[in-house]
Design an enzyme around this catalytic site. Structure first.
Site, PDB file in Angstrom:
ATOM      1  N   SER A  87       2.253 -14.711   8.552  1.00 31.85           N
ATOM      2  CA  SER A  87       2.172 -15.767   7.543  1.00 31.85           C
ATOM      3  C   SER A  87       3.186 -16.869   7.841  1.00 31.85           C
ATOM      4  O   SER A  87       4.142 -16.657   8.605  1.00 31.85           O
ATOM      5  CB  SER A  87       2.435 -15.191   6.147  1.00 31.85           C
ATOM      6  OG  SER A  87       3.816 -15.014   5.956  1.00 31.85           O
TER       7      SER A  87
ATOM      8  N   ASP B 113      -0.287  -4.779   5.082  1.00 32.45           N
ATOM      9  CA  ASP B 113       1.120  -4.614   4.700  1.00 32.45           C
ATOM     10  C   ASP B 113       1.552  -3.154   4.833  1.00 32.45           C
ATOM     11  O   ASP B 113       0.746  -2.245   4.624  1.00 32.45           O
ATOM     12  CB  ASP B 113       1.287  -5.093   3.247  1.00 32.45           C
ATOM     13  CG  ASP B 113       2.735  -5.424   2.929  1.00 32.45           C
ATOM     14  OD1 ASP B 113       3.574  -5.406   3.858  1.00 32.45           O
ATOM     15  OD2 ASP B 113       3.027  -5.697   1.761  1.00 32.45           O
TER      16      ASP B 113
ATOM     17  N   ARG C 296       7.581  -0.056   6.496  1.00 35.11           N
ATOM     18  CA  ARG C 296       7.857   1.196   5.762  1.00 35.11           C
ATOM     19  C   ARG C 296       7.303   2.410   6.485  1.00 35.11           C
ATOM     20  O   ARG C 296       7.900   3.477   6.499  1.00 35.11           O
ATOM     21  CB  ARG C 296       7.280   1.103   4.340  1.00 35.11           C
ATOM     22  CG  ARG C 296       8.192   0.336   3.399  1.00 35.11           C
ATOM     23  CD  ARG C 296       7.485  -0.066   2.148  1.00 35.11           C
ATOM     24  NE  ARG C 296       6.565  -1.166   2.403  1.00 35.11           N
ATOM     25  CZ  ARG C 296       5.564  -1.509   1.612  1.00 35.11           C
ATOM     26  NH1 ARG C 296       5.342  -0.820   0.518  1.00 35.11           N
ATOM     27  NH2 ARG C 296       4.800  -2.539   1.905  1.00 35.11           N
TER      28      ARG C 296
ATOM     29  N   GLU D 224     -13.538 -10.071  -4.822  1.00 37.11           N
ATOM     30  CA  GLU D 224     -13.120  -8.838  -5.500  1.00 37.11           C
ATOM     31  C   GLU D 224     -11.854  -8.300  -4.824  1.00 37.11           C
ATOM     32  O   GLU D 224     -11.772  -8.281  -3.593  1.00 37.11           O
ATOM     33  CB  GLU D 224     -14.232  -7.779  -5.403  1.00 37.11           C
ATOM     34  CG  GLU D 224     -15.497  -8.170  -6.126  1.00 37.11           C
ATOM     35  CD  GLU D 224     -15.311  -8.232  -7.640  1.00 37.11           C
ATOM     36  OE1 GLU D 224     -14.518  -7.437  -8.178  1.00 37.11           O
ATOM     37  OE2 GLU D 224     -15.968  -9.078  -8.282  1.00 37.11           O
TER      38      GLU D 224
ATOM     39  N   ASN E 131       3.706  -1.920   7.553  1.00 34.00           N
ATOM     40  CA  ASN E 131       4.084  -1.454   8.897  1.00 34.00           C
ATOM     41  C   ASN E 131       5.551  -1.037   8.954  1.00 34.00           C
ATOM     42  O   ASN E 131       5.906  -0.033   9.567  1.00 34.00           O
ATOM     43  CB  ASN E 131       3.866  -2.558   9.939  1.00 34.00           C
ATOM     44  CG  ASN E 131       2.414  -2.930  10.110  1.00 34.00           C
ATOM     45  OD1 ASN E 131       1.537  -2.183   9.715  1.00 34.00           O
ATOM     46  ND2 ASN E 131       2.168  -4.087  10.693  1.00 34.00           N
TER      47      ASN E 131
ATOM     48  N   LEU F 241     -19.300  -9.299  15.113  1.00 28.09           N
ATOM     49  CA  LEU F 241     -18.325  -9.519  14.025  1.00 28.09           C
ATOM     50  C   LEU F 241     -17.478 -10.763  14.276  1.00 28.09           C
ATOM     51  O   LEU F 241     -16.949 -10.956  15.373  1.00 28.09           O
ATOM     52  CB  LEU F 241     -17.399  -8.298  13.932  1.00 28.09           C
ATOM     53  CG  LEU F 241     -16.315  -8.383  12.868  1.00 28.09           C
ATOM     54  CD1 LEU F 241     -16.841  -7.907  11.518  1.00 28.09           C
ATOM     55  CD2 LEU F 241     -15.086  -7.572  13.255  1.00 28.09           C
TER      56      LEU F 241
ATOM     57  N   SER G 224       0.178 -13.412  -1.761  1.00 26.13           N
ATOM     58  CA  SER G 224       1.096 -13.896  -0.726  1.00 26.13           C
ATOM     59  C   SER G 224       0.570 -15.087   0.072  1.00 26.13           C
ATOM     60  O   SER G 224       0.630 -15.090   1.310  1.00 26.13           O
ATOM     61  CB  SER G 224       1.475 -12.757   0.232  1.00 26.13           C
ATOM     62  OG  SER G 224       2.121 -11.730  -0.454  1.00 26.13           O
TER      63      SER G 224
ATOM     64  N   HIS H  69       4.653  -2.171  13.677  1.00 23.12           N
ATOM     65  CA  HIS H  69       3.693  -3.258  13.950  1.00 23.12           C
ATOM     66  C   HIS H  69       2.763  -2.881  15.103  1.00 23.12           C
ATOM     67  O   HIS H  69       1.581  -3.206  15.103  1.00 23.12           O
ATOM     68  CB  HIS H  69       4.430  -4.553  14.290  1.00 23.12           C
ATOM     69  CG  HIS H  69       5.187  -5.123  13.125  1.00 23.12           C
ATOM     70  ND1 HIS H  69       4.645  -5.239  11.868  1.00 23.12           N
ATOM     71  CD2 HIS H  69       6.457  -5.603  13.021  1.00 23.12           C
ATOM     72  CE1 HIS H  69       5.543  -5.768  11.046  1.00 23.12           C
ATOM     73  NE2 HIS H  69       6.639  -5.989  11.719  1.00 23.12           N
TER      74      HIS H  69
ATOM     75  N   ARG I 243      11.071  -1.117  13.172  1.00 17.50           N
ATOM     76  CA  ARG I 243       9.955  -1.791  12.489  1.00 17.50           C
ATOM     77  C   ARG I 243       8.866  -2.229  13.478  1.00 17.50           C
ATOM     78  O   ARG I 243       7.682  -2.174  13.179  1.00 17.50           O
ATOM     79  CB  ARG I 243      10.476  -3.024  11.731  1.00 17.50           C
ATOM     80  CG  ARG I 243      11.326  -2.687  10.521  1.00 17.50           C
ATOM     81  CD  ARG I 243      11.869  -3.960   9.888  1.00 17.50           C
ATOM     82  NE  ARG I 243      10.792  -4.844   9.471  1.00 17.50           N
ATOM     83  CZ  ARG I 243      10.105  -4.715   8.335  1.00 17.50           C
ATOM     84  NH1 ARG I 243      10.406  -3.756   7.502  1.00 17.50           N
ATOM     85  NH2 ARG I 243       9.142  -5.550   8.033  1.00 17.50           N
TER      86      ARG I 243
HETATM   87  C1  FPP Z   1       3.295  -6.607   7.134  1.00 18.95           C
HETATM   88  O1  FPP Z   1       4.023  -5.398   7.156  1.00 18.95           O
HETATM   89  C2  FPP Z   1       2.738  -6.839   8.428  1.00 18.95           C
HETATM   90  C3  FPP Z   1       2.984  -7.942   9.206  1.00 18.95           C
HETATM   91  C4  FPP Z   1       3.888  -9.031   8.819  1.00 18.95           C
HETATM   92  C5  FPP Z   1       2.392  -8.052  10.534  1.00 18.95           C
HETATM   93  C6  FPP Z   1       0.985  -7.596  10.666  1.00 18.95           C
HETATM   94  C7  FPP Z   1       0.705  -7.435  12.073  1.00 18.95           C
HETATM   95  C8  FPP Z   1      -0.027  -6.447  12.628  1.00 18.95           C
HETATM   96  C9  FPP Z   1      -0.797  -5.428  11.875  1.00 18.95           C
HETATM   97  C10 FPP Z   1      -0.053  -6.372  14.102  1.00 18.95           C
HETATM   98  C11 FPP Z   1      -1.305  -6.909  14.694  1.00 18.95           C
HETATM   99  C12 FPP Z   1      -1.357  -8.328  14.744  1.00 18.95           C
HETATM  100  C13 FPP Z   1      -1.008  -9.185  15.715  1.00 18.95           C
HETATM  101  C14 FPP Z   1      -2.059  -9.876  16.450  1.00 18.95           C
HETATM  102  C15 FPP Z   1       0.380  -9.536  16.030  1.00 18.95           C
HETATM  103  P1  FPP Z   1       5.560  -5.439   6.778  1.00 18.95           P
HETATM  104  O2  FPP Z   1       6.357  -5.633   8.025  1.00 18.95           O
HETATM  105  O3  FPP Z   1       5.820  -6.463   5.718  1.00 18.95           O
HETATM  106  O4  FPP Z   1       5.785  -3.988   6.224  1.00 18.95           O
HETATM  107  P2  FPP Z   1       6.820  -3.548   5.073  1.00 18.95           P
HETATM  108  O5  FPP Z   1       6.356  -4.250   3.800  1.00 18.95           O
HETATM  109  O6  FPP Z   1       6.636  -2.079   5.001  1.00 18.95           O
HETATM  110  O7  FPP Z   1       8.180  -3.977   5.518  1.00 18.95           O
END
Ligand code: FPP
Length: 237
Positions: A57, A12, A16, A195, A14, A123, A184, A29, A25
């Site tokens: 999600s 979480d 911000r 944990e 990205n 992995l 979430s 990502h 935004r």
């Molecule tokens: C949450 O940050 C992040 C996501 C909803 C996307 C996560 C995706 C990646 C890290 C990219 C890599 C993955 C793939 C394969 C597509 P947010 O947007 O909710 O951030 P915020 O809370 O700061 O707005």
């Protein structure tokens, strides 16, 4: 150091991270994806067996169309740019989530990632995409019903065999970046004894040093799985 076998992460922050830099935004990502690739290397180097990340999600469809399609395009970009490197490092990729409503081109990219890494022994990387913890429990129940499983055979073990992560042990450590203190709808069933580690660090900044902080915190936890410490030594009633 006591190392988790399986780490699960909500990536979480990205958005911000990008906003702080006056960037769109989606750029956040994109940097988030690069952070993920680096983290996969760091997990492998430390001997972690499985990593499960929440990439999209079931609730993320509520985001603006531009962001949703940007995330889908990021999958294609990620597979094109990183699959070969990950495959050669021994990573085995599994996609977990409901693929039925995802665009064909995205499904194909996931199928390619799984097929290319199917023979790997390193992995286990589980990418949760259009995933929800409640969906996972429901789809496992549906599978049992479809097989004609009688009610008395609906056990925890039977259900767990049909959950999306049946190929790995339950997560030992859950990490959530970005400062929010919630699960979430991630791995609801599988995190019964996991944990939890929360950090304000925004996902694109979560590097190997941040991982080590989480691993150190984990190593200090006293896991009892509902029992008591030194249970073997305590008198039985
Ligand atoms: C949450 O940050 C992040 C996501 C909803 C996307 C996560 C995706 C990646 C890290 C990219 C890599 C993955 C793939 C394969 C597509 P947010 O947007 O909710 O951030 P915020 O809370 O700061 O707005």
């Amino acid at each position: 150091m006591n190392l988790p076998r399986h780490v699960a992460i909500v990536m979480d922050g990205n958005g911000r991270w990008a906003k702080k830099r006056f960037l769109p935004r989606l750029v956040g990502h994109k940097f988030g994806m690069d952070a993920l690739v680096s983290l996969i290397d760091a997990c492998q180097a430390r001997g972690i067996e499985a990593l499960t990340v929440y990439a999209f999600s079931s609730e993320n469809w509520r985001r603006p169309d531009e962001e949703v399609s940007g995330l889908m395009n990021l999958v294609l970009l990620g597979v094109a740019r990183y699959l070969e490197r990950l495959a050669q490092s021994g990573v085995r990729i599994h996609i977990v989530g409901d693929r039925s409503v995802v665009a064909e081109r995205v499904r194909q990219a996931w199928a390619q990632a799984e097929a290319r890494t199917a023979g790997n022994q390193g992995l286990q990387l589980n990418v949760a995409f259009n995933y929800g913890g409640r969906w996972d429990v429901v789809q496992a129940c549906q599978a049992l019903v479809r097989q004609g499983c009688p009610p008395e055979q609906v056990t925890e073990e039977a259900l767990a065999r049909h959950l999306s992560l049946s190929h790995v042990p339950d997560p030992d450590l859950f990490i959530r970046t970005g400062g929010e203190l919630r699960v979430s709808n991630f791995l609801l069933w599988q995190m019964a004894y996991t944990e939890f580690y929360f950090t304000d660090c925004l996902w694109p900044d979560f590097d190997a040093a941040e991982l080590d902080k989480a691993l150190t915190a984990y190593a200090l936890r006293d896991r009892r799985f509902g029992g008591v410490k030194d249970a073997a030594a305590s008198p039985r009633a």
